[in-house]
Design an enzyme around this catalytic site. Sequence first.
Site, PDB file in Angstrom:
ATOM      1  N   HIS A  88      -8.151  -3.451   5.690  1.00  0.00           N
ATOM      2  CA  HIS A  88      -8.583  -2.236   6.858  1.00  0.00           C
ATOM      3  C   HIS A  88      -8.165  -2.598   7.963  1.00  0.00           C
ATOM      4  O   HIS A  88      -9.169  -1.853   8.451  1.00  0.00           O
ATOM      5  CB  HIS A  88      -9.922  -2.443   6.462  1.00  0.00           C
ATOM      6  CG  HIS A  88     -10.381  -1.973   4.668  1.00  0.00           C
ATOM      7  ND1 HIS A  88     -11.596  -1.359   3.977  1.00  0.00           N
ATOM      8  CD2 HIS A  88      -9.854  -1.727   3.594  1.00  0.00           C
ATOM      9  CE1 HIS A  88     -11.542  -1.962   2.882  1.00  0.00           C
ATOM     10  NE2 HIS A  88     -10.139  -1.511   2.614  1.00  0.00           N
ATOM     11  N   HIS A 124      -5.296   1.142  -7.271  1.00  0.00           N
ATOM     12  CA  HIS A 124      -6.057   2.661  -6.457  1.00  0.00           C
ATOM     13  C   HIS A 124      -5.204   2.834  -5.441  1.00  0.00           C
ATOM     14  O   HIS A 124      -4.150   2.405  -4.826  1.00  0.00           O
ATOM     15  CB  HIS A 124      -7.445   1.899  -5.795  1.00  0.00           C
ATOM     16  CG  HIS A 124      -7.144   1.335  -4.281  1.00  0.00           C
ATOM     17  ND1 HIS A 124      -7.380   1.664  -3.297  1.00  0.00           N
ATOM     18  CD2 HIS A 124      -7.694  -0.082  -4.280  1.00  0.00           C
ATOM     19  CE1 HIS A 124      -7.380   0.677  -2.732  1.00  0.00           C
ATOM     20  NE2 HIS A 124      -7.462  -0.396  -3.386  1.00  0.00           N
ATOM     21  N   ASP A 147      -3.276  -1.639   1.700  1.00  0.00           N
ATOM     22  CA  ASP A 147      -4.839  -2.153   0.825  1.00  0.00           C
ATOM     23  C   ASP A 147      -4.576  -0.829  -0.005  1.00  0.00           C
ATOM     24  O   ASP A 147      -4.927   0.668   0.861  1.00  0.00           O
ATOM     25  CB  ASP A 147      -5.669  -2.388   1.334  1.00  0.00           C
ATOM     26  CG  ASP A 147      -7.069  -2.566   0.121  1.00  0.00           C
ATOM     27  OD1 ASP A 147      -6.749  -1.849  -0.798  1.00  0.00           O
ATOM     28  OD2 ASP A 147      -8.206  -1.870   0.434  1.00  0.00           O
ATOM     29  N   ASP A 155      -4.429  -5.085  -6.874  1.00  0.00           N
ATOM     30  CA  ASP A 155      -4.957  -5.054  -5.143  1.00  0.00           C
ATOM     31  C   ASP A 155      -4.288  -6.413  -4.284  1.00  0.00           C
ATOM     32  O   ASP A 155      -4.328  -7.201  -4.895  1.00  0.00           O
ATOM     33  CB  ASP A 155      -5.817  -4.385  -5.550  1.00  0.00           C
ATOM     34  CG  ASP A 155      -7.127  -3.943  -4.741  1.00  0.00           C
ATOM     35  OD1 ASP A 155      -6.543  -3.801  -3.844  1.00  0.00           O
ATOM     36  OD2 ASP A 155      -8.216  -3.248  -4.945  1.00  0.00           O
ATOM     37  N   GLU A 186     -11.128   4.264  -4.744  1.00  0.00           N
ATOM     38  CA  GLU A 186     -11.389   2.750  -5.352  1.00  0.00           C
ATOM     39  C   GLU A 186     -12.378   2.466  -4.205  1.00  0.00           C
ATOM     40  O   GLU A 186     -13.246   2.026  -3.688  1.00  0.00           O
ATOM     41  CB  GLU A 186     -10.184   2.125  -5.131  1.00  0.00           C
ATOM     42  CG  GLU A 186     -10.919   0.716  -5.508  1.00  0.00           C
ATOM     43  CD  GLU A 186     -11.086  -0.753  -4.386  1.00  0.00           C
ATOM     44  OE1 GLU A 186     -11.553  -1.565  -4.295  1.00  0.00           O
ATOM     45  OE2 GLU A 186     -10.541   0.001  -3.400  1.00  0.00           O
ATOM     46  N   GLU A 187     -12.364   3.526  -2.855  1.00  0.00           N
ATOM     47  CA  GLU A 187     -12.232   2.462  -1.631  1.00  0.00           C
ATOM     48  C   GLU A 187     -13.934   2.642  -1.363  1.00  0.00           C
ATOM     49  O   GLU A 187     -14.914   2.603   0.027  1.00  0.00           O
ATOM     50  CB  GLU A 187     -11.891   2.845  -0.029  1.00  0.00           C
ATOM     51  CG  GLU A 187     -10.117   2.299  -0.253  1.00  0.00           C
ATOM     52  CD  GLU A 187     -10.652   0.867   0.186  1.00  0.00           C
ATOM     53  OE1 GLU A 187     -11.292  -0.084   0.244  1.00  0.00           O
ATOM     54  OE2 GLU A 187      -9.316   0.176   0.266  1.00  0.00           O
TER      55      GLU A 187
HETATM   56 CO    CO Z   1     -10.029  -2.047   0.943  1.00  0.00          CO
HETATM   57 ZN    ZN Z   2      -8.181  -2.191  -2.312  1.00  0.00          ZN
END
Ligand code: CO
Ligand code: ZN
Length: 339
Positions: free
Chosen positions: A302, A60, A162, A215, A192-193
């Site tokens: 994150h 992603h 990420d 990922d 994706e998030e």
């Molecule tokens: Co993420």
């Molecule tokens: Zn991710």
Amino acid sequence: MKDLLKKLSETYGPAGREETIAGVIKDELESFVDETFTDVTGNLYAVKKGSGAKIMVAAHMDEIGIIVTFIEEKGFLRFSNVGGVSPYILLGQQVVFSNGTVGTVSMEKLDDIKKLALDKMYIDIGARDRDEASAKIRIGDVATYYRHVSFNGGRVIGKAMDNRTGCAVLIKAMQELGDTNNTVYAVFTAQEEVGLRGSRTSSYRLDPDVGLAVDVTLVGDTPEPPSPMAVSLGKGPAVKVKDNSVICHPRLKEMLINLAVKNNIPYQLEVLTAGGTDAGAIHISREGVPAGVISIPCRYVHTPGEMVELEDLENAVRLLKLFLEGPVDLQKIFPCYPR
Ligand code: CO
Ligand code: ZN
């Protein structure tokens, strides 16, 4: 790898606004693949054609962000989250919008910090009033963390590791991919998030024989980690066993482990007790697709200071390339094939 990762990390691309990052990735891959195309969801596909198994590899390309919900009379922006954004992490950070406008995130007076929530917070872009703010920002505009990449020895710190690390690994693997019998669809997925949305539409479209995702995953090697975890930075890519979105196909998982062992690639086994990834959507696409995940160990996921180790990325490229190059005897691996 360093230059590529820096470029990918610093490019703007929150969920639903992937055009720019998709363009950067397309430029990297176009001359190495047979075809590239995009779709309605915003996914970017890069295809290497062969006659064997149809393999989909998803990384992603979106990142988390915040979205403007209201502009106050005095010019302060109120906002909500796009994906998993913590108010505690966000406090005091700078964020940047697609037009380059930078703002500081702050909060209202709060007697109990435990009550900190996004609706008690605001972004100050330096505007003196609503008119000045509205000249730059509209309702629905999305910002990401404003942060440059730092290299500390073999380790990298930055935003959107990420999953721009996964994108870097997939780009490198496709660039270096030699002759393969398989048809490989590298899919740089959107959204994706916010719930594996791009992988859902792209796996339906491709109907692959096998699905892989690349990922990041969490690690357990920092002081008193939130939950015990057997993954560390620098000990190799992790082969996912399970997370909240997928139980990886046991035979595919074993294939990846065997490849790593045979080729002296360090690897780790991953059970992630929170969170999910694109394989979660792929493995329940149509009547089911055997799916697995190669994970990049990442600290502080994150946050604007996500940390990875370059060697893990290099080893992930090696493992992924070997998998894509090798014969995938579908009937032998998955007795229920052909479907
Ligand atoms: Co993420
Ligand atoms: Zn991710």
